[in-house]
Design a protein around this motif. Structure first.
Motif, PDB file in Angstrom:
ATOM      1  N   ASP A   1       0.832  -1.200   0.000  1.00 48.29           N
ATOM      2  CA  ASP A   1       0.000   0.000   0.000  1.00 48.29           C
ATOM      3  C   ASP A   1       0.868   1.252   0.000  1.00 48.29           C
ATOM      4  O   ASP A   1       0.598   2.216  -0.736  1.00 48.29           O
ATOM      5  CB  ASP A   1      -0.930  -0.001   1.221  1.00 48.29           C
ATOM      6  CG  ASP A   1      -2.037  -1.030   1.118  1.00 48.29           C
ATOM      7  OD1 ASP A   1      -2.330  -1.470  -0.014  1.00 48.29           O
ATOM      8  OD2 ASP A   1      -2.599  -1.413   2.164  1.00 48.29           O
TER       9      ASP A   1
ATOM     10  N   THR B   1       2.527   1.701  -3.416  1.00 43.06           N
ATOM     11  CA  THR B   1       1.604   2.248  -4.405  1.00 43.06           C
ATOM     12  C   THR B   1       1.478   3.762  -4.267  1.00 43.06           C
ATOM     13  O   THR B   1       1.468   4.494  -5.261  1.00 43.06           O
ATOM     14  CB  THR B   1       0.221   1.588  -4.261  1.00 43.06           C
ATOM     15  OG1 THR B   1       0.344   0.179  -4.449  1.00 43.06           O
ATOM     16  CG2 THR B   1      -0.749   2.150  -5.280  1.00 43.06           C
ATOM     17  N   ARG B   2       1.407   4.233  -3.031  1.00 42.47           N
ATOM     18  CA  ARG B   2       1.301   5.679  -2.817  1.00 42.47           C
ATOM     19  C   ARG B   2       2.584   6.400  -3.235  1.00 42.47           C
ATOM     20  O   ARG B   2       2.533   7.472  -3.854  1.00 42.47           O
ATOM     21  CB  ARG B   2       0.998   5.972  -1.348  1.00 42.47           C
ATOM     22  CG  ARG B   2      -0.307   5.374  -0.841  1.00 42.47           C
ATOM     23  CD  ARG B   2      -0.610   5.878   0.564  1.00 42.47           C
ATOM     24  NE  ARG B   2      -1.064   7.275   0.546  1.00 42.47           N
ATOM     25  CZ  ARG B   2      -1.008   8.090   1.593  1.00 42.47           C
ATOM     26  NH1 ARG B   2      -0.500   7.651   2.743  1.00 42.47           N
ATOM     27  NH2 ARG B   2      -1.448   9.325   1.506  1.00 42.47           N
TER      28      ARG B   2
ATOM     29  N   GLY C   1       2.828   6.858  -6.839  1.00 41.89           N
ATOM     30  CA  GLY C   1       1.897   7.847  -7.352  1.00 41.89           C
ATOM     31  C   GLY C   1       2.438   9.259  -7.343  1.00 41.89           C
ATOM     32  O   GLY C   1       1.934  10.136  -8.056  1.00 41.89           O
TER      33      GLY C   1
ATOM     34  N   GLN D   1       1.767  12.434  -9.846  1.00 37.49           N
ATOM     35  CA  GLN D   1       1.145  13.665  -9.353  1.00 37.49           C
ATOM     36  C   GLN D   1       1.937  14.891  -9.793  1.00 37.49           C
ATOM     37  O   GLN D   1       1.371  15.911 -10.182  1.00 37.49           O
ATOM     38  CB  GLN D   1       1.083  13.609  -7.818  1.00 37.49           C
ATOM     39  CG  GLN D   1       0.620  14.886  -7.145  1.00 37.49           C
ATOM     40  CD  GLN D   1      -0.882  14.951  -7.022  1.00 37.49           C
ATOM     41  OE1 GLN D   1      -1.605  14.458  -7.878  1.00 37.49           O
ATOM     42  NE2 GLN D   1      -1.354  15.535  -5.949  1.00 37.49           N
TER      43      GLN D   1
ATOM     44  N   TYR E   1      -0.632   2.198 -14.760  1.00 37.19           N
ATOM     45  CA  TYR E   1      -1.289   3.481 -14.511  1.00 37.19           C
ATOM     46  C   TYR E   1      -1.743   4.065 -15.835  1.00 37.19           C
ATOM     47  O   TYR E   1      -1.266   3.698 -16.902  1.00 37.19           O
ATOM     48  CB  TYR E   1      -0.357   4.446 -13.767  1.00 37.19           C
ATOM     49  CG  TYR E   1       0.942   4.764 -14.481  1.00 37.19           C
ATOM     50  CD1 TYR E   1       1.002   5.763 -15.445  1.00 37.19           C
ATOM     51  CD2 TYR E   1       2.113   4.070 -14.172  1.00 37.19           C
ATOM     52  CE1 TYR E   1       2.186   6.067 -16.085  1.00 37.19           C
ATOM     53  CE2 TYR E   1       3.303   4.369 -14.816  1.00 37.19           C
ATOM     54  CZ  TYR E   1       3.343   5.363 -15.765  1.00 37.19           C
ATOM     55  OH  TYR E   1       4.523   5.659 -16.405  1.00 37.19           O
TER      56      TYR E   1
ATOM     57  N   ASN F   1      -5.830  12.919  -3.593  1.00 36.29           N
ATOM     58  CA  ASN F   1      -6.113  12.502  -4.968  1.00 36.29           C
ATOM     59  C   ASN F   1      -4.860  12.120  -5.750  1.00 36.29           C
ATOM     60  O   ASN F   1      -4.678  12.506  -6.919  1.00 36.29           O
ATOM     61  CB  ASN F   1      -6.860  13.607  -5.708  1.00 36.29           C
ATOM     62  CG  ASN F   1      -8.167  13.988  -5.030  1.00 36.29           C
ATOM     63  OD1 ASN F   1      -8.915  13.114  -4.587  1.00 36.29           O
ATOM     64  ND2 ASN F   1      -8.428  15.283  -4.954  1.00 36.29           N
TER      65      ASN F   1
ATOM     66  N   PRO G   1      -2.694  10.019  -8.138  1.00 36.25           N
ATOM     67  CA  PRO G   1      -3.128   9.178  -9.261  1.00 36.25           C
ATOM     68  C   PRO G   1      -3.141   7.706  -8.870  1.00 36.25           C
ATOM     69  O   PRO G   1      -2.267   7.234  -8.133  1.00 36.25           O
ATOM     70  CB  PRO G   1      -2.066   9.461 -10.332  1.00 36.25           C
ATOM     71  CG  PRO G   1      -1.559  10.827 -10.002  1.00 36.25           C
ATOM     72  CD  PRO G   1      -1.577  10.913  -8.502  1.00 36.25           C
ATOM     73  N   ARG G   2      -4.123   6.995  -9.356  1.00 34.46           N
ATOM     74  CA  ARG G   2      -4.250   5.575  -9.049  1.00 34.46           C
ATOM     75  C   ARG G   2      -3.200   4.770  -9.807  1.00 34.46           C
ATOM     76  O   ARG G   2      -2.955   4.993 -10.985  1.00 34.46           O
ATOM     77  CB  ARG G   2      -5.645   5.068  -9.403  1.00 34.46           C
ATOM     78  CG  ARG G   2      -5.837   3.579  -9.104  1.00 34.46           C
ATOM     79  CD  ARG G   2      -7.258   3.135  -9.344  1.00 34.46           C
ATOM     80  NE  ARG G   2      -7.406   1.712  -9.133  1.00 34.46           N
ATOM     81  CZ  ARG G   2      -7.507   1.132  -7.943  1.00 34.46           C
ATOM     82  NH1 ARG G   2      -7.471   1.885  -6.856  1.00 34.46           N
ATOM     83  NH2 ARG G   2      -7.642  -0.173  -7.830  1.00 34.46           N
ATOM     84  N   LEU G   3      -2.623   3.819  -9.114  1.00 38.47           N
ATOM     85  CA  LEU G   3      -1.609   2.957  -9.700  1.00 38.47           C
ATOM     86  C   LEU G   3      -1.777   1.567  -9.120  1.00 38.47           C
ATOM     87  O   LEU G   3      -1.963   1.404  -7.920  1.00 38.47           O
ATOM     88  CB  LEU G   3      -0.225   3.529  -9.400  1.00 38.47           C
ATOM     89  CG  LEU G   3       0.995   2.832  -9.996  1.00 38.47           C
ATOM     90  CD1 LEU G   3       2.081   3.857 -10.311  1.00 38.47           C
ATOM     91  CD2 LEU G   3       1.544   1.784  -9.041  1.00 38.47           C
ATOM     92  N   ASP G   4      -1.733   0.549  -9.964  1.00 40.01           N
ATOM     93  CA  ASP G   4      -1.917  -0.838  -9.522  1.00 40.01           C
ATOM     94  C   ASP G   4      -0.630  -1.623  -9.711  1.00 40.01           C
ATOM     95  O   ASP G   4       0.089  -1.444 -10.703  1.00 40.01           O
ATOM     96  CB  ASP G   4      -3.038  -1.517 -10.310  1.00 40.01           C
ATOM     97  CG  ASP G   4      -4.399  -0.877 -10.063  1.00 40.01           C
ATOM     98  OD1 ASP G   4      -4.707  -0.624  -8.883  1.00 40.01           O
ATOM     99  OD2 ASP G   4      -5.123  -0.621 -11.041  1.00 40.01           O
TER     100      ASP G   4
END
Length: 357
Positions: free
Chosen positions: A47, A50-51, A54, A58, A244, A290, A292-295
């Protein structure tokens, strides 16, 4: 007149906030867990990774800014602190200066409060002080100096852990071969001078390579696995694959590394005043809101290149290569996850088989 903050200045503020939230007041979770058969496994904090990944999205930070690759460095150093290694031993540190030799850290701890505060302010106000602190570390290998991205070292022990990181988000066919060749040479160079150090390589790769250049992806993943299987190269290699939507700025410029003619250890030249660490986020126009989402695509990673296996090997190698009187907290954390005390020898060392996540 204060210098305009760079992308890396802004990124560090976000990186630090993410790590602070993951480890409130410096309290890190224990990464070790037990399998059903009683063996240990290392559970990375994905987790937080992932942040961190991001942040370059951003900031729309291009590769030559160093920010995309730096996200991996920050996470790996954070994971080493989760494993129980001293916060000042794992570089880059979670605060400025990013590289602070342990003798300086011990000096700070021994000073009276007022003197300590004054010196800490002085050290934090510069990204580098000649021969004292630095924003990057250079390690002498067999034949040349190499800037190492994540490191644990001390004058009494020499390097204990050396991890190099690379990242590719585009131009795969153009750059993949160069990255692998560089990594192979660096492994030989470092391993021959520091055979006792845990030596690792982490490669960050955007998942669109699987559809855009599948042959390059197959070749690259195969070579990454082989890099970790040679006795005189890396002890382990790792692949982090992420997906992403928002694209980073296109750039074919390679990330800048310290010249091989630089002095070993901390940077050899004093830099100008850096960004003050108490600069508010609002003043820089950056925010964790906010992101950006990343998997992370764990299912695309071979078991031999998993982050769980990699971190387990790195941590165990350091502990196995040092006396039991060193790194006590790291040993305690690993031992605490062992359900059967009989599985732990007199040395306190647990020899387990790393598994994929």
């Amino acid at each position: 007149m204060a210098a305009k903050p760079s992308a890396k200045d802004k990124a560090w503020i976000l990186f630090d906030e993410i790590v602070d939230q993951a480890a409130p007041d410096g309290e890190h979770t224990n990464p070790w867990a037990t399998n059903s058969d009683g063996s240990l496994r290392y559970e990375p904090d994905f987790d937080t990774l992932t942040r961190l990944l991001g942040v370059p999205l951003q900031l729309k930070a291009a590769s030559q800014s160093g920010v995309p690759a730096l996200a991996l460095d920050v996470w790996l150093s954070y994971e080493l602190r989760r494993a129980g290694f001293h916060p000042d031993q794992t570089w880059p540190r979670a605060e400025s200066p990013r590289i602070l030799p342990m003798p300086i850290s011990n000096l700070l701890a021994a000073l009276p409060r007022t003197e300590r505060a004054s010196l800490q302010t002085r050290l934090a106000s510069k990204s580098s002080m000649s021969g004292v602190t630095s924003s990057s570390a250079n390690i002498l290998g067999k034949n040349y100096l190499k800037q190492v991205d994540v490191i644990m070292t001390d004058w009494a022990t020499g390097p204990e852990l050396l991890i190099s990181t690379k990242r590719m988000d585009s131009s795969y066919g153009k750059n993949a071969a160069n990255r692998i060749e560089e990594s192979y040479g660096d492994a030989k160079n470092l391993r021959m001078r520091h055979p006792q150090a845990a030596l690792g390589f982490v490669f960050g790769l955007r998942s669109d390579i699987l559809t855009k250049e599948p042959d390059t992806a197959e070749w690259l993943i195969d070579l990454l696995g082989k890099l970790g299987n040679e006795e005189d190269a890396y002890h382990a290699t790792c692949l982090i694959m992420f997906d992403y939507d928002d694209a980073l700025p296109d750039s074919d410029v390679e990330e800048t590394e310290t010249s091989a003619l630089a002095e070993p250890g901390v940077d050899g030249a004093e830099e100008d005043e850096g960004l003050q660490q108490d600069t508010p986020q609002d003043d820089l126009g950056v925010s964790l809101e906010n992101l950006p989402r990343l998997d992370l695509l764990h299912e695309k990673i071979p078991a031999g290149l998993s982050a769980s296996r990699f971190l387990s090997i790195m941590v165990n190698h350091v502990l196995d290569a040092t006396p039991v009187t060193m790194h006590r907290e790291a040993r305690r954390r690993r031992r605490a996850a062992t359900p059967d005390p009989a599985a732990v020898g007199e040395s306190g060392i647990v020899h387990d088989t790393p598994v994929a996540e």
